[in-house]
Enzyme design. Structure first.
Site, PDB file in Angstrom:
ATOM      1  N   ILE A  18       0.812  -1.224   0.000  1.00  0.00           N
ATOM      2  CA  ILE A  18       0.000   0.000   0.000  1.00  0.00           C
ATOM      3  C   ILE A  18       0.840   1.266   0.000  1.00  0.00           C
ATOM      4  O   ILE A  18       0.340   2.345  -0.300  1.00  0.00           O
ATOM      5  CB  ILE A  18      -0.974   0.028   1.197  1.00  0.00           C
ATOM      6  CG1 ILE A  18      -0.219  -0.145   2.524  1.00  0.00           C
ATOM      7  CG2 ILE A  18      -2.038  -1.036   1.061  1.00  0.00           C
ATOM      8  CD1 ILE A  18      -1.120  -0.065   3.746  1.00  0.00           C
ATOM      9  N   ALA A  19       2.124   1.171   0.349  1.00  0.00           N
ATOM     10  CA  ALA A  19       2.974   2.371   0.354  1.00  0.00           C
ATOM     11  C   ALA A  19       4.419   1.935   0.423  1.00  0.00           C
ATOM     12  O   ALA A  19       4.738   0.806   0.804  1.00  0.00           O
ATOM     13  CB  ALA A  19       2.628   3.274   1.534  1.00  0.00           C
ATOM     14  N   GLY A  21       8.398   3.524   1.607  1.00  0.00           N
ATOM     15  CA  GLY A  21       9.192   4.585   2.204  1.00  0.00           C
ATOM     16  C   GLY A  21      10.651   4.398   1.896  1.00  0.00           C
ATOM     17  O   GLY A  21      11.042   3.520   1.119  1.00  0.00           O
ATOM     18  N   MET A  23      13.100   3.344   3.845  1.00  0.00           N
ATOM     19  CA  MET A  23      13.730   2.140   4.392  1.00  0.00           C
ATOM     20  C   MET A  23      12.888   0.893   4.212  1.00  0.00           C
ATOM     21  O   MET A  23      13.423  -0.210   4.198  1.00  0.00           O
ATOM     22  CB  MET A  23      14.013   2.337   5.883  1.00  0.00           C
ATOM     23  CG  MET A  23      15.042   3.390   6.199  1.00  0.00           C
ATOM     24  SD  MET A  23      15.507   3.323   7.946  1.00  0.00           S
ATOM     25  CE  MET A  23      13.922   3.621   8.737  1.00  0.00           C
ATOM     26  N   VAL A  26       5.322  -0.860   2.982  1.00  0.00           N
ATOM     27  CA  VAL A  26       4.182  -1.089   3.855  1.00  0.00           C
ATOM     28  C   VAL A  26       3.165  -1.955   3.122  1.00  0.00           C
ATOM     29  O   VAL A  26       2.796  -1.674   1.981  1.00  0.00           O
ATOM     30  CB  VAL A  26       3.541   0.243   4.297  1.00  0.00           C
ATOM     31  CG1 VAL A  26       2.378  -0.020   5.260  1.00  0.00           C
ATOM     32  CG2 VAL A  26       4.580   1.134   4.963  1.00  0.00           C
ATOM     33  N   LYS A  41       5.022  -2.988   8.060  1.00  0.00           N
ATOM     34  CA  LYS A  41       6.146  -2.333   7.388  1.00  0.00           C
ATOM     35  C   LYS A  41       7.343  -3.276   7.443  1.00  0.00           C
ATOM     36  O   LYS A  41       7.789  -3.668   8.531  1.00  0.00           O
ATOM     37  CB  LYS A  41       6.477  -1.001   8.066  1.00  0.00           C
ATOM     38  CG  LYS A  41       7.557  -0.203   7.346  1.00  0.00           C
ATOM     39  CD  LYS A  41       7.697   1.183   7.977  1.00  0.00           C
ATOM     40  CE  LYS A  41       8.697   2.048   7.220  1.00  0.00           C
ATOM     41  NZ  LYS A  41       8.798   3.403   7.808  1.00  0.00           N
ATOM     42  N   ASP A 141      10.350  14.609  10.613  1.00  0.00           N
ATOM     43  CA  ASP A 141       9.987  14.455   9.197  1.00  0.00           C
ATOM     44  C   ASP A 141       8.477  14.656   9.017  1.00  0.00           C
ATOM     45  O   ASP A 141       7.823  13.876   8.319  1.00  0.00           O
ATOM     46  CB  ASP A 141      10.416  13.087   8.675  1.00  0.00           C
ATOM     47  CG  ASP A 141      10.442  13.032   7.143  1.00  0.00           C
ATOM     48  OD1 ASP A 141      10.510  14.107   6.510  1.00  0.00           O
ATOM     49  OD2 ASP A 141      10.384  11.926   6.584  1.00  0.00           O
TER      50      ASP A 141
END
Length: 497
Positions: A18-19, A21, A23, A26, A41, A141
């Site tokens: 779904i996503a 990043g 590192m 997810v 994650k 962040d």
């Protein structure tokens, strides 16, 4: 990265990405033990064997696990799976699955938000940051992509991957630039230490983007953007933004950390005071309830049902009594003559004549000019800044206000503040008749002039060297950040394939 055919840690089923990043990636997953959806994650394969990245990934789990709050995505579990037949270890973080979209996706879809909704989002995000800051955690962040918005409008902060805890060992190098260029605080852009005020700056930048429909600073590369955060003022917000909202964002984005709201709690409180006065302000959403974990002290369901029944027995007579009381109050309101009563604290006066704004010089002189400017603008006054060269007052402090006393909304206040005087070279002594006997005085004056000129040049050279060093440091750090961003983009493209 592809999900394993078996369950992760004999418990979690990875269903769909779904996503992605910097590192990790997810996944939408399912906790087969508790039969609930989760977000998992997983640290990317290329980083799983790297001790530095693994330490940072563990730190994300530890930081987020410290925080239990309705506006922070909850962490449920963390684990590390030893290397299997393929030789790749695996680290994972199990989190609350937040249905909805990121604020970045929302802004891409609608363009910009009205002031009421913007303040509501700022309030919720600042409320989550207040809990993090109280626990000693700085996110570092904050950006639209890390703020998730549910269909009901609830905001949740996610991705504590580069957060810093005051109680833990730093996992990033000293002077290393951490964060995302478009939302850098000036101190982050120069490699300085991040504080709760740094998160406030980033959230203020998010608020600016919500109101303007664009980021405050855009440039060809991250280095230029970082320099703009340090040096430039953002373009004015669109006309029609209420003065209080404008002042809130401006103070949050002050270059000097001491002129900002000091932490998430202060920003939350300021946004909370502002929200009721905004047109079409959304009703404050009820705090998200957290289901208790069964264990000592947990009320059994049967006991809760009994308590509910007991409450229902006295609820009816209580409501009847309240109804009679309200009827009596209504009758008194009609019968008794109208009397002027002061408005309760926090409520706006109901008189048609606007109340005057009291401005006292003693309350503002000596304070940072940006802080006083934000205060006056937030109270409905216009401000004109007047720079005054003086060596008697620290640069940036207010030296005078004009006018003072009781002012009307919209009045202009001239705000004088101190700036350091510009050094000028010593004047050249006038020519002296060669026949006089003041040769030694002339020579001494000439030496003093030369010395002053040398000192001025040295000061200019030192300033240039410092500026050049800061620029090079920022460029190097931003190149690293750009390389990491490109790596993340490539990883997302690979994940999409």
């Amino acid at each position: 990265m592809r999900p394993r055919t078996d369950l992760l840690a004999n418990r979690y089923e990875l269903r769909a990405p779904i996503a992605g990043g910097g590192m990790g990636q997810v996944w939408r997953g399912q906790d087969t033990l508790l039969d609930r959806p989760v977000a998992v994650k997983v640290l990317r394969d290329q980083f799983a064997g790297n001790a530095t990245f693994l330490t940072r990934f563990r730190a994300e789990a530890q930081h987020a696990a410290l925080l239990t709050h309705p506006h922070i995505a909850a962490v449920f579990d963390y684990g590390e799976v030893p290397a299997g037949p393929d030789g790749s270890p695996l680290a994972y973080l199990v989190m609350e699955l937040v249905e909805g979209e990121s604020l970045a996706d929302l802004l891409a879809r609608v363009g910009r938000l009205d002031p009421a909704r913007t303040v509501d989002i700022l309030w919720q995000a600042a409320d989550g940051l207040a809990a993090a800051h109280a626990a000693g955690v700085v996110h570092r962040d904050i950006k639209p992509a890390n703020l998730l918005v549910t269909p009901q409008g609830v905001v949740k902060i996610t991705d504590f991957g580069i957060a810093r805890s005051a109680a833990s060992v730093a996992v990033t190098g000293t002077g290393q630039v951490i964060g995302t260029a478009h939302y850098f605080s000036p101190e982050q852009a120069t490699g300085g230490a991040s504080t709760p005020a740094s998160d406030v700056y980033a959230l203020g930048t998010v608020g600016y983007e919500c109101l303007a429909g664009r980021r405050p600073f855009e440039a060809e590369n991250p280095v230029q953007i970082a320099v703009m955060h340090i040096r430039d003022a953002p373009p004015p917000l669109p006309a029609g933004i209420p003065a209080g909202v404008r002042a809130l964002v401006e103070r949050a984005m002050a270059k000097d950390p001491h002129a900002r709201f000091p932490d998430g709690a202060a920003l939350r409180d300021a946004a909370g005071r502002l929200a009721p006065g905004l047109p079409t302000s959304p009703t404050r959403r009820a705090t998200t309830a957290v289901l208790p974990v069964a264990g000592p002290g947990t009320t059994p369901m049967a006991a809760a049902t009994t308590a509910a029944r007991a409450r229902s027995r006295w609820a009816i007579p209580l409501l009847a009594g309240l109804g009679a009381l309200l009827l009596a109050v209504a009758v008194l309101a009609v019968v008794l003559p109208d009397r002027s009563e002061p408005a309760p604290p926090g409520e706006a006066p109901t008189a048609t004549t606007p109340a005057g704004i009291e401005v006292l010089a003693a309350a503002h002189i000596g304070r940072p000019v940006q802080e006083v400017q934000a205060d006056l603008v937030g109270r409905g006054l216009r401000v004109e800044l007047v720079a005054v060269e003086t060596a008697d007052v620290p640069a940036g402090q207010v030296t005078a206000l004009d006018p003072v006393g009781t002012l009307a909304p919209g009045d202009l206040v001239r705000l004088s503040y101190a700036v350091s005087p510009v050094p000028v070279p010593a004047p050249v002594p006038p020519p002296v008749d060669p026949g006089d006997d003041g040769r030694e005085d002339r020579e001494e004056a000439e030496e003093d002039r030369k010395k002053a000129e040398e000192e001025r040049k040295e000061a200019e050279e030192e300033a240039k060297e410092a500026e050049e060093k800061a620029r090079k440091d920022a460029e190097e750090a931003m190149k690293e950040a750009e390389e990491e961003r490109q790596d993340r983009e490539e990883d997302r493209e690979e994940g999409g394939d």
